[in-house]
Enzyme design. Structure first.
Site, PDB file in Angstrom:
ATOM      1  N   ASP A  31     -19.349  30.669  11.100  1.00  0.00           N
ATOM      2  CA  ASP A  31     -18.193  31.648  10.724  1.00  0.00           C
ATOM      3  C   ASP A  31     -17.579  31.948  12.147  1.00  0.00           C
ATOM      4  OD1 ASP A  31     -18.521  34.165   8.416  1.00  0.00           O
ATOM      5  OD2 ASP A  31     -17.220  34.316  10.246  1.00  0.00           O
ATOM      6  N   GLU A 156     -24.268  40.935  -5.999  1.00  0.00           N
ATOM      7  CA  GLU A 156     -24.791  41.770  -4.574  1.00  0.00           C
ATOM      8  C   GLU A 156     -25.773  42.950  -5.116  1.00  0.00           C
ATOM      9  OE1 GLU A 156     -21.293  43.586  -2.203  1.00  0.00           O
ATOM     10  OE2 GLU A 156     -20.184  41.675  -2.665  1.00  0.00           O
ATOM     11  N   PHE A 250     -24.445  44.790 -19.509  1.00  0.00           N
ATOM     12  CA  PHE A 250     -22.893  45.120 -19.091  1.00  0.00           C
ATOM     13  C   PHE A 250     -22.056  45.760 -20.091  1.00  0.00           C
ATOM     14  CE2 PHE A 250     -23.789  42.521 -15.679  1.00  0.00           C
ATOM     15  CZ  PHE A 250     -23.084  42.770 -14.760  1.00  0.00           C
ATOM     16  N   LEU A 251     -22.975  46.627 -20.627  1.00  0.00           N
ATOM     17  CA  LEU A 251     -22.341  47.658 -21.738  1.00  0.00           C
ATOM     18  C   LEU A 251     -22.737  49.255 -21.407  1.00  0.00           C
ATOM     19  CD1 LEU A 251     -23.052  46.109 -25.258  1.00  0.00           C
ATOM     20  CD2 LEU A 251     -20.940  46.197 -24.258  1.00  0.00           C
ATOM     21  N   ALA A 253     -21.275  52.260 -19.932  1.00  0.00           N
ATOM     22  CA  ALA A 253     -19.857  53.073 -19.680  1.00  0.00           C
ATOM     23  C   ALA A 253     -19.749  53.823 -18.475  1.00  0.00           C
ATOM     24  CB  ALA A 253     -19.478  54.027 -20.716  1.00  0.00           C
ATOM     25  N   CYS A 261     -15.236  41.248  -6.418  1.00  0.00           N
ATOM     26  CA  CYS A 261     -15.100  40.335  -7.437  1.00  0.00           C
ATOM     27  C   CYS A 261     -14.493  40.498  -8.572  1.00  0.00           C
ATOM     28  CB  CYS A 261     -16.408  39.451  -7.505  1.00  0.00           C
ATOM     29  SG  CYS A 261     -16.871  38.789  -5.875  1.00  0.00           S
TER      30      CYS A 261
HETATM   31  P1  NAD Z   1     -17.186  37.764   2.529  1.00  0.00           P
HETATM   32  O1  NAD Z   1     -15.891  38.469   2.868  1.00  0.00           O
HETATM   33  O2  NAD Z   1     -18.383  38.850   2.702  1.00  0.00           O
HETATM   34  O3  NAD Z   1     -17.455  36.713   3.562  1.00  0.00           O
HETATM   35  C1  NAD Z   1     -16.529  35.762   4.000  1.00  0.00           C
HETATM   36  C2  NAD Z   1     -16.935  35.281   5.223  1.00  0.00           C
HETATM   37  O4  NAD Z   1     -16.159  34.133   5.800  1.00  0.00           O
HETATM   38  C3  NAD Z   1     -16.821  36.227   6.521  1.00  0.00           C
HETATM   39  O5  NAD Z   1     -17.897  36.541   7.474  1.00  0.00           O
HETATM   40  C4  NAD Z   1     -15.625  35.704   7.348  1.00  0.00           C
HETATM   41  O6  NAD Z   1     -15.683  36.033   8.800  1.00  0.00           O
HETATM   42  C5  NAD Z   1     -15.936  34.172   7.106  1.00  0.00           C
HETATM   43  N1  NAD Z   1     -14.541  33.336   7.268  1.00  0.00           N
HETATM   44  C6  NAD Z   1     -13.459  33.583   7.116  1.00  0.00           C
HETATM   45  N2  NAD Z   1     -12.508  32.549   7.322  1.00  0.00           N
HETATM   46  C7  NAD Z   1     -13.257  31.609   7.898  1.00  0.00           C
HETATM   47  C8  NAD Z   1     -13.267  30.169   8.420  1.00  0.00           C
HETATM   48  N3  NAD Z   1     -12.102  29.689   8.484  1.00  0.00           N
HETATM   49  N4  NAD Z   1     -14.118  29.528   8.946  1.00  0.00           N
HETATM   50  C9  NAD Z   1     -15.335  30.084   9.055  1.00  0.00           C
HETATM   51  N5  NAD Z   1     -15.616  31.426   8.309  1.00  0.00           N
HETATM   52  C10 NAD Z   1     -14.700  32.135   7.810  1.00  0.00           C
HETATM   53  O7  NAD Z   1     -16.962  37.258   1.311  1.00  0.00           O
HETATM   54  P2  NAD Z   1     -17.887  36.954  -0.024  1.00  0.00           P
HETATM   55  O8  NAD Z   1     -18.025  38.191  -0.684  1.00  0.00           O
HETATM   56  O9  NAD Z   1     -19.244  36.355   0.446  1.00  0.00           O
HETATM   57  O10 NAD Z   1     -17.299  36.069  -0.801  1.00  0.00           O
HETATM   58  C11 NAD Z   1     -17.044  34.638  -0.489  1.00  0.00           C
HETATM   59  C12 NAD Z   1     -16.540  34.150  -1.933  1.00  0.00           C
HETATM   60  O11 NAD Z   1     -17.523  33.983  -3.009  1.00  0.00           O
HETATM   61  C13 NAD Z   1     -15.229  34.598  -2.649  1.00  0.00           C
HETATM   62  O12 NAD Z   1     -14.504  33.632  -2.950  1.00  0.00           O
HETATM   63  C14 NAD Z   1     -15.914  35.430  -3.667  1.00  0.00           C
HETATM   64  O13 NAD Z   1     -15.391  35.755  -4.534  1.00  0.00           O
HETATM   65  C15 NAD Z   1     -17.076  34.535  -4.222  1.00  0.00           C
HETATM   66  N6  NAD Z   1     -18.299  35.228  -4.874  1.00  0.00           N
HETATM   67  C16 NAD Z   1     -18.585  36.511  -4.236  1.00  0.00           C
HETATM   68  C17 NAD Z   1     -19.899  37.175  -4.969  1.00  0.00           C
HETATM   69  C18 NAD Z   1     -20.242  38.567  -4.151  1.00  0.00           C
HETATM   70  O14 NAD Z   1     -21.166  38.846  -4.845  1.00  0.00           O
HETATM   71  N7  NAD Z   1     -19.738  38.919  -2.925  1.00  0.00           N
HETATM   72  C19 NAD Z   1     -20.438  36.602  -5.729  1.00  0.00           C
HETATM   73  C20 NAD Z   1     -20.009  35.290  -6.308  1.00  0.00           C
HETATM   74  C21 NAD Z   1     -18.830  34.662  -5.628  1.00  0.00           C
HETATM   75  C1  UGA Z   2     -20.384  40.259 -10.265  1.00  0.00           C
HETATM   76  C2  UGA Z   2     -21.207  39.288 -11.228  1.00  0.00           C
HETATM   77  O1  UGA Z   2     -22.043  40.239 -11.915  1.00  0.00           O
HETATM   78  C3  UGA Z   2     -21.747  38.185 -10.489  1.00  0.00           C
HETATM   79  O2  UGA Z   2     -22.270  37.441 -11.696  1.00  0.00           O
HETATM   80  C4  UGA Z   2     -20.638  37.344  -9.852  1.00  0.00           C
HETATM   81  O3  UGA Z   2     -21.141  36.277  -9.082  1.00  0.00           O
HETATM   82  C5  UGA Z   2     -19.911  38.490  -8.770  1.00  0.00           C
HETATM   83  O4  UGA Z   2     -19.447  39.580  -9.652  1.00  0.00           O
HETATM   84  C6  UGA Z   2     -18.770  37.791  -8.194  1.00  0.00           C
HETATM   85  O5  UGA Z   2     -18.261  36.723  -8.588  1.00  0.00           O
HETATM   86  O6  UGA Z   2     -18.637  38.241  -6.913  1.00  0.00           O
HETATM   87  P1  UGA Z   2     -21.238  42.159  -8.537  1.00  0.00           P
HETATM   88  O7  UGA Z   2     -19.489  42.475  -8.328  1.00  0.00           O
HETATM   89  O8  UGA Z   2     -22.012  41.824  -7.258  1.00  0.00           O
HETATM   90  O9  UGA Z   2     -21.351  40.831  -9.438  1.00  0.00           O
HETATM   91  O10 UGA Z   2     -21.826  43.344  -9.473  1.00  0.00           O
HETATM   92  P2  UGA Z   2     -22.057  43.635 -10.821  1.00  0.00           P
HETATM   93  O11 UGA Z   2     -23.560  44.067 -11.011  1.00  0.00           O
HETATM   94  O12 UGA Z   2     -21.495  42.513 -11.803  1.00  0.00           O
HETATM   95  O13 UGA Z   2     -21.251  44.945 -10.935  1.00  0.00           O
HETATM   96  C7  UGA Z   2     -19.827  44.873 -10.805  1.00  0.00           C
HETATM   97  C8  UGA Z   2     -19.165  46.332 -11.167  1.00  0.00           C
HETATM   98  O14 UGA Z   2     -19.163  46.431 -12.633  1.00  0.00           O
HETATM   99  C9  UGA Z   2     -19.931  47.508 -10.482  1.00  0.00           C
HETATM  100  O15 UGA Z   2     -19.013  48.173 -10.116  1.00  0.00           O
HETATM  101  C10 UGA Z   2     -20.569  48.071 -11.618  1.00  0.00           C
HETATM  102  O16 UGA Z   2     -20.780  49.484 -11.463  1.00  0.00           O
HETATM  103  C11 UGA Z   2     -19.796  47.781 -12.814  1.00  0.00           C
HETATM  104  N1  UGA Z   2     -20.677  47.851 -14.024  1.00  0.00           N
HETATM  105  C12 UGA Z   2     -21.378  46.798 -14.271  1.00  0.00           C
HETATM  106  C13 UGA Z   2     -20.147  48.727 -15.176  1.00  0.00           C
HETATM  107  O17 UGA Z   2     -19.471  49.541 -14.760  1.00  0.00           O
HETATM  108  N2  UGA Z   2     -20.971  48.701 -16.176  1.00  0.00           N
HETATM  109  C14 UGA Z   2     -21.856  47.629 -16.491  1.00  0.00           C
HETATM  110  O18 UGA Z   2     -22.516  47.812 -17.542  1.00  0.00           O
HETATM  111  C15 UGA Z   2     -22.213  46.829 -15.407  1.00  0.00           C
END
Ligand code: NAD
Ligand code: UGA
Length: 445
Positions: A31, A156, A250-251, A253, A261
């Site tokens: 990172d 998350e 995911f239903l 309200a 995301c």
């Molecule tokens: P995040 O912001 O928590 O972390 C990203 C990290 O990348 C940071 O620590 C940052 O410092 C680092 N970074 C940025 N530029 C860099 C570089 N050039 N080299 C090395 N490190 C670098 O992001 P996240 O929530 O983990 O999401 C990452 C990706 O995964 C996004 O595209 C998101 O949409 C996707 N995603 C997120 C979730 C989730 O639940 N957060 C779930 C599925 C997919």
């Molecule tokens: C969501 C997807 O569930 C993951 O599969 C995906 O990988 C991720 O986005 C991503 O691409 O980052 P996340 O955002 O961590 O995951 O959390 P969710 O549990 O999906 O909830 C998302 C939002 O929807 C929250 O604000 C939650 O409160 C809301 N939600 C969820 C509702 O309002 N109603 C529901 O029935 C479910």
């Protein structure tokens, strides 16, 4: 044992790297954030994610998990390189790929042996080809590489469990042999593995997130209709959910979806569609309904109090969902700002997200040590995040300590009849004349 590097130690990268290490691989996470890396090297995780810290420590101690800010060091032995950097929204709603570009350029700069480069970030359709192009142009000595798309579906708050027990693993590549090699890494998880082309894999991720967001906006629209017509959306969702074709997930309200995301991915998909001449009207409605849910909650508080000016409002829950400290696009943040813009005095409590919220909201909000301190003297309480610790509060004590016992429940955590019995003026979301509702003429006598 395989050599894996993960670029970006955020919610996805850190979980991915740690879980692969836990499965016996040698993993190096890279990172650019020196503070994060220093913390991780000391066995502390920079985010709140249940179960992760212990796993990180265990794997560091076993010598399988390493952290560095140096690409040269991090890619020294790499056979597989996961890119898991952020892809936030750009100015027009498009996914901003500047971190992906930087990661690809940094890989190309130090790449001195063949490797498979895996896009784990959520990226627009076509990004895999674009990444390959960047690396092809910038690499030295024509080192061989292959690009695979491997969208991540973890949530998350339950990220470790989601990673280890996925419903499916999606791999996309123009090189089936490269995708097959990545598939081997996932075999111990015994999950269905789908191999497809690059663009289809990238689209599966957006379509999945947009569909889930769509279900949330759908049930929120139904909730608003329930309120107008006197039905109870909780029971409606339960009744719908028994149908196997629909299911109950995911239903729920509420105040709508937040997080890093759904908001950005629905926006990015709509943007992608529009610039390619499509008319993404359903996606637009999904976003509009989601935005409205936050305003509707504020309206309920305003209506119950006869205006918000100088009213003291306590907000329960700040993170975008329970079990995370993430406040990116958290409904609570926008709701607080809306109420403040009408002159409300806002207090807040969250079990883990207060530090992040303080950075975002500053001193304009009074942060309290617990829900009881929060409630004291409030004109209304607003529940925005359904943390488990709110399930068994001494609600009678809370009602007594408030200036006015008004409770607006943005997640339908409590039962209307019970809240009324405890002395609250209570409003949930979409809870009209269901059998347990305060509005039910028969239950009111
Ligand atoms: P995040 O912001 O928590 O972390 C990203 C990290 O990348 C940071 O620590 C940052 O410092 C680092 N970074 C940025 N530029 C860099 C570089 N050039 N080299 C090395 N490190 C670098 O992001 P996240 O929530 O983990 O999401 C990452 C990706 O995964 C996004 O595209 C998101 O949409 C996707 N995603 C997120 C979730 C989730 O639940 N957060 C779930 C599925 C997919
Ligand atoms: C969501 C997807 O569930 C993951 O599969 C995906 O990988 C991720 O986005 C991503 O691409 O980052 P996340 O955002 O961590 O995951 O959390 P969710 O549990 O999906 O909830 C998302 C939002 O929807 C929250 O604000 C939650 O409160 C809301 N939600 C969820 C509702 O309002 N109603 C529901 O029935 C479910």
């Amino acid at each position: 044992m395989r050599y894996i590097s993960v670029i970006g130690v955020g919610y996805v990268g850190l979980v991915t790297g740690t879980c692969f290490a836990d499965m016996g691989n040698d993993v190096t996470c890279i990172d650019i954030n020196e503070e994060k890396i220093a913390k991780l090297q000391a066995g502390q995780i920079p985010i709140y994610e249940p179960g992760l810290e212990e796993m990180v420590r265990r794997n560091i101690e076993a010598g399988r998990l390493h952290f560095t800010t140096s690409y040269a060091e991090g890619l020294k032995n790499a056979e597989f390189v996961f890119i898991a950097v952020g892809t936030p929204s750009g100015v027009d709603g498009e996914a901003d790929l500047k971190y992906v570009r930087a990661a690809a350029e940094s890989i190309a700069e130090v790449m001195d042996h063949p490797m498979i480069i895996i896009n784990n970030s959520t990226v627009p359709v076509g990004t895999g080809d674009w990444v390959a192009d960047i690396i092809r142009k910038a690499r030295k000595n024509n080192v061989e590489f292959w690009v695979v798309s491997n969208p991540e579906f973890l949530r998350e708050g339950s990220a470790v469990n989601d990673f280890l027990h996925p419903d499916r693993v999606v791999l996309g590549s123009l090189h089936p042999e490269a995708a097959n090699q990545v598939a081997q890494l996932y075999l111990p998880l015994r999950a269905p593995i789908m191999i497809t082309d690059l663009r289809t894999a990238e689209m599966i991720k957006y379509a999945s997130n947009a569909y889930l967001a769509n279900r949330i906006s759908f049930i929120n629209e139904i909730a608003n209709i329930c309120e107008a017509l006197g039905a109870d959306v909780k029971e409606v969702a339960a009744g719908m959910g028994y149908d196997k074709r629909i299911g109950r997930d995911f239903l729920d309200a509420g105040v709508g979806y937040g997080g890093s995301c759904f908001p950005k991915d629905v926006k990015a998909l709509a943007h992608m569609a529009a610039i390619h001449g499509c008319h993404p009207q359903l996606l637009r409605a999904v976003m509009e309904i989601n935005q409205d849910q936050r305003r509707l909650l504020v309206r309920k508080v305003r209506d119950l109090l006869g205006g918000l000016h100088e009213k003291v409002i306590g907000v329960l829950g700040l993170s975008f969902k329970p079990n995370t400290d993430d406040i990116r696009e958290a409904p609570a943040i926008e709701i607080i700002r809306l109420m403040q813009s009408e002159g409300a005095i806002v207090r807040a409590y969250d079990p883990v997200a207060m530090e992040n919220a303080r950075k975002e909201l500053g001193d304009g909000v009074v942060f309290c040590r617990n829900p009881y301190e929060l409630a004291e003297g409030c004109d209304a309480l607003v529940l925005v995040t359904e943390w488990n610790e709110f399930r068994h509060l001494d609600l009678a004590r809370i009602a007594r300590s408030m200036r006015r016992p008004v409770f607006v429940d943005g997640r339908n955590m409590y039962e209307p009849a019970e809240m009324q019995r405890l002395g609250f003026i209570y409003r949930g979301v979409g809870r009209g004349y269901g059998p347990n509702s305060i509005n039910n003429p028969s239950s009111c006598g």
